[in-house]
Write an enzyme that holds these catalytic residues in place. Structure first.
Site, short mmCIF file in Angstrom:
data_model
loop_
_atom_site.label_atom_id
_atom_site.label_comp_id
_atom_site.label_asym_id
_atom_site.label_seq_id
_atom_site.Cartn_x
_atom_site.Cartn_y
_atom_site.Cartn_z
CE LYS A 46 -4.38 0.91 0.15
NZ LYS A 46 -5.91 0.23 -0.36
P1 NAD Z 1 -13.09 7.91 -2.81
O1 NAD Z 1 -12.15 8.89 -2.67
O2 NAD Z 1 -13.39 7.69 -4.21
O3 NAD Z 1 -14.29 8.05 -2.10
C1 NAD Z 1 -14.44 8.26 -0.59
C2 NAD Z 1 -15.77 8.58 -0.15
O4 NAD Z 1 -15.87 8.70 1.28
C3 NAD Z 1 -16.23 10.06 -0.65
O5 NAD Z 1 -17.35 10.25 -1.07
C4 NAD Z 1 -15.83 10.88 0.53
O6 NAD Z 1 -16.59 12.17 0.65
C5 NAD Z 1 -16.39 9.78 1.87
N1 NAD Z 1 -15.96 10.34 2.94
C6 NAD Z 1 -14.63 10.54 3.39
N2 NAD Z 1 -14.66 10.67 4.44
C7 NAD Z 1 -16.10 10.38 5.18
C8 NAD Z 1 -16.49 10.43 6.39
N3 NAD Z 1 -15.84 10.81 7.30
N4 NAD Z 1 -17.77 10.22 6.49
C9 NAD Z 1 -18.51 9.96 5.42
N5 NAD Z 1 -18.02 9.69 4.16
C10 NAD Z 1 -16.66 10.29 4.00
O7 NAD Z 1 -12.65 6.55 -2.36
P2 NAD Z 1 -12.82 5.00 -2.81
O8 NAD Z 1 -11.80 4.54 -3.91
O9 NAD Z 1 -14.42 4.79 -3.06
O10 NAD Z 1 -12.53 3.99 -1.37
C11 NAD Z 1 -13.22 3.86 -0.30
C12 NAD Z 1 -13.10 3.03 0.57
O11 NAD Z 1 -12.94 1.68 0.08
C13 NAD Z 1 -11.54 2.96 1.07
O12 NAD Z 1 -11.69 2.37 2.26
C14 NAD Z 1 -10.64 2.22 0.21
O13 NAD Z 1 -9.62 1.81 0.94
C15 NAD Z 1 -11.50 0.99 -0.04
N6 NAD Z 1 -11.27 0.48 -1.38
C16 NAD Z 1 -11.48 1.01 -2.56
C17 NAD Z 1 -10.86 0.15 -3.63
C18 NAD Z 1 -11.10 0.91 -5.05
O14 NAD Z 1 -10.84 0.25 -5.99
N7 NAD Z 1 -11.23 2.21 -5.12
C19 NAD Z 1 -10.70 -1.05 -3.67
C20 NAD Z 1 -10.73 -1.72 -2.39
C21 NAD Z 1 -11.19 -0.87 -1.08
#
Ligand code: NAD
Length: 431
Positions: A124
């Protein structure tokens, strides 16, 4: 009605939950590691090798800002374990990124990749930065400096980054370009790229789609009718918004969504396409259904069948777990539930589909992208989704079988499956 045990946890239990919630993110992952390693009887001498990280890079990034000021940012890349293949894991841009969290997320990647049985180890990376404060020129500059600084450990057969929180296909395109400047055209050096640079069809929606495939299986096992289920999703970025869209398509009713600006709740069901269009235009859910707003705390405690935290880590703890009203929780985000919260939810009999299974669809399609890049092929989206379905349902069934056989929650079953595969790979290498 709540059981007596649920209403009145003993002081000892309360102390344990509080103690567990005071652990760092990396210690929390290793708490689950130990529970699974105990069940598997993994020899002590292997445990430190499996828990520890292989390499940790902390890099200083000096960026000339648009106003002429020279600013320092700190970036990280942590490689956890590569017994099963090259290191693989996302890049996060967030103000709270620190070494401990990156270690935790790298370790989760090792177990996740083993659970879905793709030939990668875990890694990561991230930069501690407030993305909103940067212009596009500054964001691109920072990404290029970061890529150059961690270049020594990257490569299609060494370590392959991908998008995570606040990083996306555009940023992966810049990373690929920066890496390729020195090494020649190398699309397989990152995944989650734009399609025109060798990105895979279906990668953008893959984490949400993979999550839906797992939810479909879990709902059958835990007696929830997904077609009539009510769903609350915290986080409306890549994962949350696609999960909402795809669950809506299979007939579930999305009654609550939220992002950094707060939550929206409608018992009649939210029009997800309108919510996505609103975010695209305004940058957040702010102003969407202004008379039906809830706070992020209230969203997590709303009445629903499925609760899907899809934002950041540590949002359900021993403090709010007693108030969660969902019938099942699906961890679309990484480590959204702390071990203290996990204990309480387990005691309350609320099934949890753990992160290392639920959100593995993203890295699975990243594996497909890497495979296509190495072979210089391009798969149709239907084929990608079909292969993703196979991988995710098989992983779910294997995790479920492991948890049933050992009478442990799905999370520990998932850790056991991941640990067992990594342990076997290490032994086969003669370690
Ligand atoms: P992103 O940046 O696209 O979206 C994050 C979202 O969370 C946004 O809508 C933001 O406004 C919201 N957010 C942030 N802080 C917040 C809070 N305190 N309360 C409510 N909402 C809040 O990120 P993502 O890629 O969608 O990732 C989200 C989660 O999924 C993370 O934990 C990431 O590690 C995990 N993840 C992502 C992927 C991927 O392919 N992008 C894969 C596996 C896991």
């Amino acid at each position: 009605m709540k059981s007596t045990q649920e209403s009145f946890p003993s002081n000892r239990e309360q102390n344990l939950e509080t103690k567990l919630d005071n652990l760092s993110a990396y210690e929390m992952v290793n708490y689950y590691f130990d529970l699974a390693a105990d069940k598997l009887n993994i020899p002590q001498e292997y445990r430190f090798a499996m828990k520890g990280t292989y390499r940790e890079l902390r890099v200083q990034l000096l960026l000339r800002m648009d106003n002429g000021e020279l600013k320092e940012f700190i970036g990280y890349r942590v490689q956890h374990n590569a017994s099963r293949g090259p290191y693989k894991g996302g890049i996060r841009y967030h103000k709270d990124v620190d070494l401990d969290e990156v270690r935790a997320l790298a370790s989760l990647m090792t177990w996740k990749n083993a659970i879905v049985d793709i030939p990668f180890g875990g890694a990561k990376g991230g930069i501690s930065v407030k993305v909103r404060d940067l212009s596009q020129r500054e964001l691109q500059g920072l990404t290029r400096i970061y890529t150059r600084k961690i270049d020594l450990c990257l490569g299609p057969h060494k370590d392959i980054p991908a998008p995570d929180v606040q990083t996306n296909a555009t940023i992966m395109g810049w990373m690929m370009d920066e890496y390729s400047r020195r090494r020649g055209y190398t699309p397989a050096c990152v995944t989650g790229k734009p399609i025109e640079l060798g990105g895979s069809e279906g990668r953008e929606q893959a984490t949400g789609r993979g999550c839906v495939f797992v939810v479909q299986e879990a709902c059958q096992d835990f007696g929830i009718d997904l077609k009539n289920a009510t769903v609350v999703i915290q986080g409306f970025g890549n994962v949350g918004s696609n999960l909402a869209l795809l669950l809506d398509e299979v007939g579930a009713k999305i009654i609550g969504i939220s992002d950094l600006s707060g939550g929206v709740y409608d018992a009649e069901g939210i029009h997800i396409k309108k919510a996505i269009a609103h975010v695209k235009e305004r940058g957040s859910l702010e102003g969407f259904l202004p008379n039906q707003r809830l706070t992020n705390e209230q969203i997590l405690e709303a009445e629903c069948d499925l609760l899907c935290p899809a934002a950041l880590g540590g949002v359900i703890t021993h403090k709010n777990a007693p108030n969660v009203k969902a019938k099942m929780i699906v961890e679309a985000a990484n480590h959204p539930i702390t071990p203290g919260g996990d204990l309480i939810l387990n005691r309350r009999g609320i099934p949890i589909v753990p992160d290392i299974l639920a959100n593995a669809g993203g890295v699975t399609v990243s594996y497909f992208e890497w495979t296509q890049n190495l072979q210089q092929l391009h798969w149709e989206e239907d084929y990608v989704n079909q292969e993703l379905h196979k991988k995710m349902t098989k992983a779910y069934r294997n995790v479920h079988a492991m948890s049933k056989k050992n009478n442990v929650p799905l999370r520990i079953g998932a850790f056991m499956l991941g640990l067992e595969r990594v342990f076997n790979a290490m032994k086969s290498r003669g370690i």
